[in-house]
Design a protein around this motif. Structure first.
Motif, PDB file in Angstrom:
ATOM      1  N   ASP A  19       0.814  -1.212   0.000  1.00 12.24           N
ATOM      2  CA  ASP A  19       0.000   0.000   0.000  1.00 12.24           C
ATOM      3  C   ASP A  19       0.853   1.269   0.000  1.00 12.24           C
ATOM      4  N   LYS A  20       2.016   1.252   0.637  1.00  7.32           N
ATOM      5  CA  LYS A  20       2.882   2.431   0.637  1.00  7.32           C
ATOM      6  C   LYS A  20       3.375   2.742  -0.768  1.00  7.32           C
ATOM      7  N   LEU A  21       3.577   1.701  -1.568  1.00  7.64           N
ATOM      8  CA  LEU A  21       4.007   1.896  -2.950  1.00  7.64           C
ATOM      9  C   LEU A  21       2.956   2.673  -3.744  1.00  7.64           C
ATOM     10  N   VAL A  22       1.690   2.387  -3.483  1.00  7.77           N
ATOM     11  CA  VAL A  22       0.618   3.098  -4.182  1.00  7.77           C
ATOM     12  C   VAL A  22       0.666   4.592  -3.861  1.00  7.77           C
ATOM     13  N   ASP A  23       0.893   4.926  -2.599  1.00 11.57           N
ATOM     14  CA  ASP A  23       0.982   6.336  -2.211  1.00 11.57           C
ATOM     15  C   ASP A  23       2.157   7.023  -2.903  1.00 11.57           C
ATOM     16  N   ILE A  24       3.289   6.329  -2.985  1.00 12.63           N
ATOM     17  CA  ILE A  24       4.462   6.892  -3.667  1.00 12.63           C
ATOM     18  C   ILE A  24       4.160   7.114  -5.151  1.00 12.63           C
ATOM     19  N   ASN A  25       3.535   6.118  -5.769  1.00 17.88           N
ATOM     20  CA  ASN A  25       3.184   6.255  -7.193  1.00 17.88           C
ATOM     21  C   ASN A  25       2.279   7.450  -7.436  1.00 17.88           C
TER      22      ASN A  25
END
Length: 256
Positions: A19-25
């Motif tokens: 989920d943190k990757l989605v925020d970064i994207n």
């Protein structure tokens, strides 16, 4: 830095725990595409629906998972069941069936060619799976318990392989016709798939799609599969479907 230079416009991930990757994207204006194997909140472990705390905990996990998917540009599922659940919750989702490609496809075609050149061993069956995955564990346990109570058809031998399968029975326990080998090398797996009459897949619970079914279909290996496991996909060729938890149908399937 590479993403900031707009070198990457789309990122595909297969687990909602990223989920943190989605925020970064989203911050870097890269589109996130979710292509998970299953709904992790529902698949890992069996829920006792009579336990209020379990229901609440699982509901919170599902809500979080749906929230992750909601922040994505696209949602692709290899399971029809997950596609329907997520779509029913108001998030557009698409069924994107798993198909073996690349090295996996080449390996499957190698097994197919070997099977065409050899005669499968009558009465030899395989069960393949990761027994640390609860739905797989419970399906394998059920099959072993039935074999203990009722026996296997005469001349039948079932070899069980996969990570964690060596824990399915207490040390020293013997079930006539059942052989548990645990994790095996690729060469041994290939030899067994070349020799087996069919692969058995007893799985009555859980989510996601059994990717080994299309892989084994590509390899030309017949399969005897629980009905529950076929609800998630377009059933590939070579699959015989039997009702869940119905030992007489499994018995009859092993005889045909």
């Amino acid at each position: 830095n590479v993403m900031q230079q707009n070198a990457i416009s789309h990122v595909v991930f297969d687990d909602s725990r990223f989920d943190k990757l989605v925020d970064i994207n989203n911050r870097l204006q890269a589109k996130s595409i979710a292509c998970p194997q299953n709904l992790e909140s529902l698949d890992w472990g069996l829920m006792d629906v009579n336990q209020k705390r379990q229901r609440q905990a699982r509901s919170r996990d599902l809500a979080h998972e749906l929230g992750v998917f909601a922040r994505c540009t696209e949602r692709l599922f290899i399971s029809k069941v997950e596609t329907a659940i997520v779509g029913g919750c108001g998030l557009p989702a698409h069924y994107y069936p798993y198909v073996p490609v690349g090295q996996i496809r080449q390996w499957a075609e190698t097994v197919r060619l070997k099977r065409e050149r050899n005669t499968p061993e009558s009465g030899l069956f395989l069960m393949i799976g990761t027994a640390v995955h609860p739905p797989t564990y419970h399906g394998f346990q059920w099959f072993i318990e039935q074999a203990q109570r009722h026996g296997l058809p005469d001349g039948t031998r079932v070899i069980i392989i996969g990570r964690g399968t060596d824990k399915l029975l207490p040390a020293g326990t013997v079930v006539p016709g059942i052989e548990i080998r645990g994790w095996v090398a690729q060469e041994e797996l290939e030899q067994l798939l070349t020799s087996t009459s069919a692969v058995l897949a007893p799985q009555f619970r859980g989510f996601g799609s059994l990717t080994r079914l299309p892989e084994l279909a590509a390899a030309g290996v017949p399969m005897l599969v629980s009905r529950h496991s076929t609800l998630a996909m377009d059933v590939p060729s070579g699959v015989t479907v039997v009702d869940d938890n119905t030992w007489d149908q499994w018995w009859a399937g092993m005889l045909t």
